[in-house]
Design a protein around this motif. Structure first.
Motif, PDB file in Angstrom:
ATOM      1  N   TYR A  27     -16.457-101.804  75.933  1.00 29.25           N
ATOM      2  CA  TYR A  27     -15.906-103.169  76.012  1.00 29.25           C
ATOM      3  C   TYR A  27     -16.547-103.995  74.896  1.00 29.25           C
ATOM      4  O   TYR A  27     -17.629-103.649  74.389  1.00 29.25           O
ATOM      5  CB  TYR A  27     -16.133-103.812  77.385  1.00 29.25           C
ATOM      6  N   PRO A  28     -15.886-105.077  74.446  1.00 23.08           N
ATOM      7  CA  PRO A  28     -16.311-105.796  73.232  1.00 23.08           C
ATOM      8  C   PRO A  28     -17.747-106.288  73.240  1.00 23.08           C
ATOM      9  O   PRO A  28     -18.391-106.321  72.184  1.00 23.08           O
ATOM     10  CB  PRO A  28     -15.331-106.971  73.163  1.00 23.08           C
ATOM     11  N   LYS A  29     -18.290-106.677  74.400  1.00 20.46           N
ATOM     12  CA  LYS A  29     -19.639-107.243  74.447  1.00 20.46           C
ATOM     13  C   LYS A  29     -20.694-106.211  74.839  1.00 20.46           C
ATOM     14  O   LYS A  29     -21.829-106.571  75.137  1.00 20.46           O
ATOM     15  CB  LYS A  29     -19.672-108.426  75.428  1.00 20.46           C
ATOM     16  N   TYR A  30     -20.336-104.945  74.794  1.00 16.37           N
ATOM     17  CA  TYR A  30     -21.300-103.905  75.149  1.00 16.37           C
ATOM     18  C   TYR A  30     -22.473-103.913  74.173  1.00 16.37           C
ATOM     19  O   TYR A  30     -22.292-103.896  72.962  1.00 16.37           O
ATOM     20  CB  TYR A  30     -20.621-102.535  75.133  1.00 16.37           C
ATOM     21  N   PHE A  31     -23.698-103.953  74.716  1.00 15.25           N
ATOM     22  CA  PHE A  31     -24.904-104.039  73.890  1.00 15.25           C
ATOM     23  C   PHE A  31     -26.017-103.199  74.513  1.00 15.25           C
ATOM     24  O   PHE A  31     -27.157-103.613  74.590  1.00 15.25           O
ATOM     25  CB  PHE A  31     -25.329-105.513  73.770  1.00 15.25           C
ATOM     26  N   GLY A  32     -25.639-102.000  74.956  1.00 18.06           N
ATOM     27  CA  GLY A  32     -26.599-101.127  75.613  1.00 18.06           C
ATOM     28  C   GLY A  32     -26.783 -99.823  74.879  1.00 18.06           C
ATOM     29  O   GLY A  32     -26.240 -99.611  73.801  1.00 18.06           O
ATOM     30  N   GLY A  33     -27.555 -98.933  75.484  1.00 15.33           N
ATOM     31  CA  GLY A  33     -27.769 -97.612  74.917  1.00 15.33           C
ATOM     32  C   GLY A  33     -28.917 -97.576  73.944  1.00 15.33           C
ATOM     33  O   GLY A  33     -30.035 -97.214  74.296  1.00 15.33           O
ATOM     34  N   VAL A  34     -28.645 -97.972  72.692  1.00 12.49           N
ATOM     35  CA  VAL A  34     -29.669 -97.968  71.649  1.00 12.49           C
ATOM     36  C   VAL A  34     -29.520 -99.233  70.807  1.00 12.49           C
ATOM     37  O   VAL A  34     -28.480 -99.466  70.188  1.00 12.49           O
ATOM     38  CB  VAL A  34     -29.559 -96.728  70.737  1.00 12.49           C
ATOM     39  N   VAL A  35     -30.568-100.054  70.808  1.00  7.78           N
ATOM     40  CA  VAL A  35     -30.564-101.345  70.130  1.00  7.78           C
ATOM     41  C   VAL A  35     -31.824-101.463  69.284  1.00  7.78           C
ATOM     42  O   VAL A  35     -32.904-101.019  69.701  1.00  7.78           O
ATOM     43  CB  VAL A  35     -30.515-102.493  71.161  1.00  7.78           C
ATOM     44  N   ALA A  36     -31.718-102.068  68.107  1.00  3.21           N
ATOM     45  CA  ALA A  36     -32.859-102.269  67.210  1.00  3.21           C
ATOM     46  C   ALA A  36     -33.097-103.756  66.998  1.00  3.21           C
ATOM     47  O   ALA A  36     -32.183-104.490  66.632  1.00  3.21           O
ATOM     48  CB  ALA A  36     -32.607-101.589  65.866  1.00  3.21           C
ATOM     49  N   MET A  37     -34.334-104.197  67.235  1.00  4.92           N
ATOM     50  CA  MET A  37     -34.705-105.594  67.025  1.00  4.92           C
ATOM     51  C   MET A  37     -36.074-105.687  66.365  1.00  4.92           C
ATOM     52  O   MET A  37     -36.954-104.863  66.632  1.00  4.92           O
ATOM     53  CB  MET A  37     -34.767-106.369  68.345  1.00  4.92           C
ATOM     54  N   THR A  38     -36.251-106.705  65.538  1.00  2.00           N
ATOM     55  CA  THR A  38     -37.575-107.019  65.035  1.00  2.00           C
ATOM     56  C   THR A  38     -38.357-107.749  66.120  1.00  2.00           C
ATOM     57  O   THR A  38     -37.789-108.192  67.128  1.00  2.00           O
ATOM     58  CB  THR A  38     -37.495-107.914  63.792  1.00  2.00           C
ATOM     59  N   MET A  39     -39.645-107.914  65.884  1.00  2.00           N
ATOM     60  CA  MET A  39     -40.456-108.672  66.832  1.00  2.00           C
ATOM     61  C   MET A  39     -39.934-110.095  66.968  1.00  2.00           C
ATOM     62  O   MET A  39     -39.842-110.637  68.074  1.00  2.00           O
ATOM     63  CB  MET A  39     -41.920-108.705  66.383  1.00  2.00           C
ATOM     64  N   GLU A  40     -39.582-110.703  65.848  1.00  2.00           N
ATOM     65  CA  GLU A  40     -39.107-112.083  65.855  1.00  2.00           C
ATOM     66  C   GLU A  40     -37.813-112.224  66.649  1.00  2.00           C
ATOM     67  O   GLU A  40     -37.635-113.190  67.404  1.00  2.00           O
ATOM     68  CB  GLU A  40     -38.907-112.578  64.421  1.00  2.00           C
ATOM     69  N   GLN A  41     -36.911-111.260  66.512  1.00  2.00           N
ATOM     70  CA  GLN A  41     -35.654-111.310  67.253  1.00  2.00           C
ATOM     71  C   GLN A  41     -35.890-111.113  68.748  1.00  2.00           C
ATOM     72  O   GLN A  41     -35.295-111.818  69.574  1.00  2.00           O
ATOM     73  CB  GLN A  41     -34.707-110.230  66.717  1.00  2.00           C
ATOM     74  N   PHE A  42     -36.753-110.178  69.101  1.00  2.00           N
ATOM     75  CA  PHE A  42     -37.034-109.908  70.515  1.00  2.00           C
ATOM     76  C   PHE A  42     -37.699-111.115  71.162  1.00  2.00           C
ATOM     77  O   PHE A  42     -37.374-111.493  72.299  1.00  2.00           O
ATOM     78  CB  PHE A  42     -37.921-108.671  70.638  1.00  2.00           C
ATOM     79  N   GLU A  43     -38.612-111.738  70.449  1.00  2.00           N
ATOM     80  CA  GLU A  43     -39.283-112.919  70.994  1.00  2.00           C
ATOM     81  C   GLU A  43     -38.353-114.116  71.058  1.00  2.00           C
ATOM     82  O   GLU A  43     -38.477-114.962  71.945  1.00  2.00           O
ATOM     83  CB  GLU A  43     -40.520-113.240  70.156  1.00  2.00           C
ATOM     84  N   ALA A  44     -37.397-114.198  70.128  1.00  2.00           N
ATOM     85  CA  ALA A  44     -36.457-115.325  70.112  1.00  2.00           C
ATOM     86  C   ALA A  44     -35.580-115.354  71.358  1.00  2.00           C
ATOM     87  O   ALA A  44     -35.158-116.431  71.806  1.00  2.00           O
ATOM     88  CB  ALA A  44     -35.581-115.268  68.861  1.00  2.00           C
ATOM     89  N   ILE A  45     -35.295-114.184  71.935  1.00  2.00           N
ATOM     90  CA  ILE A  45     -34.481-114.136  73.159  1.00  2.00           C
ATOM     91  C   ILE A  45     -35.359-114.018  74.406  1.00  2.00           C
ATOM     92  O   ILE A  45     -34.847-113.801  75.495  1.00  2.00           O
ATOM     93  CB  ILE A  45     -33.449-112.990  73.110  1.00  2.00           C
ATOM     94  N   ASN A  46     -36.679-114.149  74.214  1.00  2.00           N
ATOM     95  CA  ASN A  46     -37.640-114.029  75.309  1.00  2.00           C
ATOM     96  C   ASN A  46     -37.557-112.659  75.975  1.00  2.00           C
ATOM     97  O   ASN A  46     -37.728-112.516  77.191  1.00  2.00           O
ATOM     98  CB  ASN A  46     -37.435-115.143  76.354  1.00  2.00           C
ATOM     99  N   GLY A  47     -37.273-111.629  75.160  1.00  2.00           N
ATOM    100  CA  GLY A  47     -37.174-110.283  75.691  1.00  2.00           C
ATOM    101  C   GLY A  47     -36.034-110.137  76.684  1.00  2.00           C
ATOM    102  O   GLY A  47     -35.012-110.816  76.589  1.00  2.00           O
ATOM    103  N   PHE A  48     -36.216-109.253  77.641  1.00  2.00           N
ATOM    104  CA  PHE A  48     -35.214-109.021  78.677  1.00  2.00           C
ATOM    105  C   PHE A  48     -35.575-109.787  79.946  1.00  2.00           C
ATOM    106  O   PHE A  48     -36.736-110.117  80.181  1.00  2.00           O
ATOM    107  CB  PHE A  48     -35.129-107.521  79.017  1.00  2.00           C
ATOM    108  N   SER A  49     -34.588-110.026  80.767  1.00  2.00           N
ATOM    109  CA  SER A  49     -34.844-110.564  82.101  1.00  2.00           C
ATOM    110  C   SER A  49     -35.642-109.543  82.908  1.00  2.00           C
ATOM    111  O   SER A  49     -35.437-108.333  82.782  1.00  2.00           O
ATOM    112  CB  SER A  49     -33.525-110.865  82.819  1.00  2.00           C
TER     113      SER A  49
END
Length: 237
Positions: A123-145
């Protein structure tokens, strides 16, 4: 190969230092296949990398987002990684040109074509499986719930966090981002998945890395990976 699933190329300087973070529970066969495949795959890319397998106390229902947050925090204590690959254990890359690196300006979605779904995005918003993020990007979204117990919802919640943070997602080309999904027993679905997603953005600033409370019960450098067994730290809740 260094103990703990760490490898660095001997004849060149790696393009990036990469932490592969694998949330895990009771999938021994999948893990063996994953490790045997991934080390050969990653070595070809001349990466300085380490594979972290993060397990959860069996008394607590599985929580992928929590485990990814723990893996991120533990990895940042070990090294100054340029890139964090968040990787389901049952996803096996098929194309050696699928680079396990991060882009500076946006998160990368690597697993865009799976055999289970006839090599199409489910589906268009699928964002699972394998994802790559920098530290800055991961911290910008406050990680995962940390609130998604059992299976389902945390990846869609993550997509919403990225969009809310005004970042776009770079998806690998379909012929490059091809994966085989290993068979496994279906996990128990999260009954609160949809209600949690409805309030995900409201909780984003207070539910994630900054609310993470955990204890490491065991950590060991094994031959092909770094193993971390963790649990919720309820002493400060």
């Amino acid at each position: 190969m260094i103990a703990g699933g760490r490898h660095r190329p001997e004849d060149c300087t790696a393009r990036q230092k990469v932490a592969i973070i694998v949330p895990y529970r009771d999938r021994d066969i999948n893990l063996r296949i994953f490790l045997n495949h991934m080390h050969a795959f990653l070595m070809k890319q001349q990466l300085d990398y380490r594979i972290y397998v993060v397990d959860l106390d069996k008394k607590i229902p599985f929580n992928k987002g929590f485990l990814l947050n723990v893996g991120f925090m533990e990895a940042t204590e070990d090294n100054e990684y340029d890139c964090f690959i968040l990787h389901d254990v049952d996803f096996i890359p098929e194309n050696d040109h699928n680079l396990y690196t991060c882009a500076v300006d946006q998160p990368r979605h690597l697993s865009v074509a799976m055999n289970k779904w006839k090599y199409k995005l489910p589906y268009p918003k699928y964002f699972g499986g394998v994802v790559a993020m920098t530290m800055e990007q991961f911290e910008a979204i406050n990680g995962f719930s940390n609130e998604y117990f059992r299976w389902g919802g945390e990846d869609d919640d993550s997509y919403n966090r990225v969009a809310h943070s005004h970042m776009t997602i770079y998806r690998a080309m379909g012929d490059v981002g091809r994966y085989t999904m290993l068979p496994h027993k279906q996990a128990v679905k999260n009954p609160k998945m949809y209600s949690l997603m409805k309030t995900g953005i409201k909780r984003m600033k207070r539910d994630g890395l900054n609310s993470l409370k955990y204890k490491v019960l065991q950590r060991s450098d094994r031959k092909l990976f770094t193993y971390i067994m963790t649990t919720l730290d309820r002493t400060n809740r």
